[in-house]
Design a protein around this motif. Structure first.
Motif, short mmCIF file in Angstrom:
data_model
loop_
_atom_site.label_atom_id
_atom_site.label_comp_id
_atom_site.label_asym_id
_atom_site.label_seq_id
_atom_site.Cartn_x
_atom_site.Cartn_y
_atom_site.Cartn_z
N ASP A 128 0.87 -1.18 0.00
CA ASP A 128 0.00 0.00 0.00
C ASP A 128 0.90 1.22 0.00
O ASP A 128 1.79 1.34 0.83
N TYR A 129 0.65 2.13 -0.93
CA TYR A 129 1.52 3.29 -0.97
C TYR A 129 0.69 4.55 -1.19
O TYR A 129 -0.48 4.49 -1.61
N SER A 130 1.30 5.67 -0.89
CA SER A 130 0.61 6.93 -1.06
C SER A 130 1.60 7.98 -1.51
O SER A 130 2.81 7.88 -1.25
N SER A 131 1.10 9.00 -2.20
CA SER A 131 1.97 10.12 -2.56
C SER A 131 1.87 11.22 -1.52
O SER A 131 2.62 12.20 -1.57
N ARG A 146 5.45 6.47 -2.56
CA ARG A 146 5.43 5.98 -3.94
C ARG A 146 6.85 5.64 -4.43
O ARG A 146 7.04 4.70 -5.18
N GLN A 167 -1.28 -1.25 -4.35
CA GLN A 167 -2.49 -0.46 -4.17
C GLN A 167 -2.16 0.98 -3.80
O GLN A 167 -1.40 1.24 -2.87
N SER A 168 -2.74 1.89 -4.55
CA SER A 168 -2.54 3.31 -4.25
C SER A 168 -3.64 3.75 -3.28
O SER A 168 -4.82 3.72 -3.62
N THR A 169 -3.23 4.13 -2.07
CA THR A 169 -4.25 4.48 -1.09
C THR A 169 -4.85 5.86 -1.37
O THR A 169 -5.99 6.13 -1.01
N ASP A 170 -4.08 6.75 -2.02
CA ASP A 170 -4.65 8.08 -2.26
C ASP A 170 -5.60 8.08 -3.46
O ASP A 170 -6.31 9.05 -3.67
N ARG A 171 -5.65 6.99 -4.21
CA ARG A 171 -6.63 6.90 -5.29
C ARG A 171 -7.86 6.12 -4.85
O ARG A 171 -8.87 6.09 -5.56
N ASP A 179 -2.89 3.97 -11.17
CA ASP A 179 -1.58 4.61 -11.31
C ASP A 179 -0.75 3.81 -12.32
O ASP A 179 0.16 3.07 -11.95
#
Lengths: 285, 220
Positions: A128-131, A146, A167-171, A179
């Protein structure tokens, strides 16, 4: 030929299936086993059952819930949430799941134990990542930035995991598309199957990801709910865009108009007028 | 009719049993070799590595019990995924470890012969088609060419394997189903392959049923 997969996620918070928005806000959908039954019936290729209850790390996986969901799923079932020991993995697989998902904060010894006992195919590493810096700081290590994703992915591959879910957590819940740049880079660099998740709002987003990246699967969540036959409609739309996924049973939706939001459009009045009901016998297996 | 699901500590037992429940077939997960004689048919599931699976089978005393029930008493056996590998003589996954040796072939990495430009993604995870080699076989009743089933594996029996019933292509052909007398194997997961897989499990239980009634006739 091996086909790309469309996975459906069932997010469970305190025993109730929910839709998720930005990893923060959740809307209830219903019981997880009903979600599983419908996704199975509509021909999903795989189900990801993810427990996001606040207390999952303390109480561990809800084995009874997994058993109920698994009993309705005749497709592969991947479970994630609160898994910290090999014994839990054993219980989860005995309950009917096929794979377990273990998240960002890699516990190297657990990875080795699971691969050794159940094989690589039973283990999915989740990144799980976020920008957003604020997201990363607030989740004490379970969400990474990211820039670190590729490093983590390569490490996970080296540990021998079977698949990688990014998985993009901010999306999450924004319905803004996947992404694709990052998914393309990660899937090019690793030799294990990559599963993309986070941000799908309509079938075009899935097609975009399948076009631009070597991802093996896309997992969708929110768009499956509150729409009858959602899986079949999405697959039909993808087929029209040139991506043949596994067909979902006998129904082909050949002549049916579908909107860009993957909803069935109303047929003409004359068509509806002509429409009678035909009895179709249920197949006995 | 009762089906025994062999539990040697390596299987996705829950999903196999829930598929049999769906078919209204009575099944028991058993971890004791002595119990195998009480069943009319056996399922040997399996996920994990070849070496560890054989170690577990041996340590649990299942090798002799399976030999007695399947080879001597001719009880129908359906071996799934890693279970199918165990029927072979050995596997390049775990060199030097002997399999059950009932099928005269050795397990190799999937897409072993691929010499293309891009390396092959392993494991093969996902839905792929089967091509029937013996379409009239009872295990393939109501199954067409090109039906999709769920695979999740890094190793497989080669296309040259004797007794192959169906093949699948993943950067080269491999054996995805086999049948030898009362022994059946599937590389994919029928319990996870929706209608197609459930039909195959039903075909197997039908074979178990008919072998059971044939056994009764012999007694009389």
């Amino acid at each position: 030929m091996l086909l790309k997969r469309l996975g459906g996620s069932i997010l469970v918070r305190d025993g109730i299936a929910v839709q998720s928005f930005g990893f923060r806000r959740h809307l209830p959908v219903g019981s997880p086993e009903v979600s599983s039954e419908f996704l199975n019936r509509w021909g999903i290729d795989e189900i990801c059952l993810l427990d996001i209850s606040g207390n999952r790390m303390q109480r561990g996986p809800d084995i009874e819930m997994i058993r109920r969901v698994a009993a309705k799923a005749f497709v592969p079932l991947c479970y994630g949430g609160g898994v910290t020991s090999l014994d839990q993995v054993r219980q989860i697989i005995a309950a009917g799941a096929d794979k377990v998902l273990i998240r960002s904060k890699f516990i190297e010894s657990l990875f080795h134990e699971v691969v050794d006992s159940f094989g690589a195919q039973a283990l999915v590493a989740c990144i799980d990542y976020s920008s957003k810096k604020s997201d990363i700081a607030s989740r004490d290590g379970s969400i990474i930035s990211r820039d670190e994703v590729l490093d983590y992915a390569l490490r996970a591959e080296k540990f021998g995991v079977g698949e990688l879910l990014i998985q993009s957590t901010d999306r999450d819940g924004l319905a803004c598309g996947l992404d694709c740049d990052l998914i393309a880079e990660v899937s090019r660099r690793v030799q294990i199957p990559v599963i993309a998740m986070g941000g799908v709002g309509r079938s075009e987003h899935i097609a975009e990801c399948l076009n631009m990246t070597e991802a093996s699967a896309v997992v969708v969540g929110n768009i499956l709910n509150h729409c009858e036959h959602s899986v079949m409609l999405i697959k039909k739309q993808l087929q029209r865009m040139g991506h043949d996924l596994r067909s979902s049973g006998q129904c082909r939706y050949e002549l049916v108009p579908i909107s860009t939001e993957d909803r069935l459009l109303k047929r003409s009045e004359s068509y509806l007028d002509d429409l009678g009901f035909i009895k179709v016998d249920r197949e006995v297996i | 009719m009762r089906i025994g699901i062999v539990n040697y500590g390596m299987g996705n037992l829950g999903s196999v049993q829930s598929a049999l429940n769906f078919l209204n077939v009575e099944s028991v997960v058993t971890g004791t070799p002595e119990e195998l004689r009480e069943f009319d048919g056996l399922i040997l599931p399996g996920v994990g590595s070849f070496g560890k699976a054989m170690d577990n089978l041996r340590a649990g005393g299942f090798v002799e019990a399976l030999q007695l029930e399947v080879i001597e008493k001719k009880k129908p056996l359906f071996a799934i995924c890693l279970g199918m590998h165990l029927l072979a003589r050995g596997s390049s996954e775990s060199d030097g470890i002997e399999g059950l040796g009932w099928i005269n072939s050795c397990v190799v990495p999937v897409a072993d012969g691929w010499r293309g430009e891009h390396p092959v993604r392993r494991p093969q995870v996902g839905w792929n088609t089967i091509s029937r080699l013996v379409p009239e076989h009872g295990m393939l009743s109501r199954i067409e060419d090109g039906e999709m089933v769920y695979f999740d594996h890094s190793f497989a029996l080669p296309a040259s394997c004797p007794d192959a019933l169906a093949q699948t292509n993943y950067f080269g052909s491999f054996t995805s189903m086999l049948a030898k007398d009362n022994i059946f194997g599937a590389q994919f997961h029928p319990e996870k392959s929706q209608r197609t897989g459930l039909v195959m499990l039903r075909n197997f239980t039908n074979i178990v049923l008919s072998s059971k009634s044939a056994g009764v006739e012999q007694c009389c």
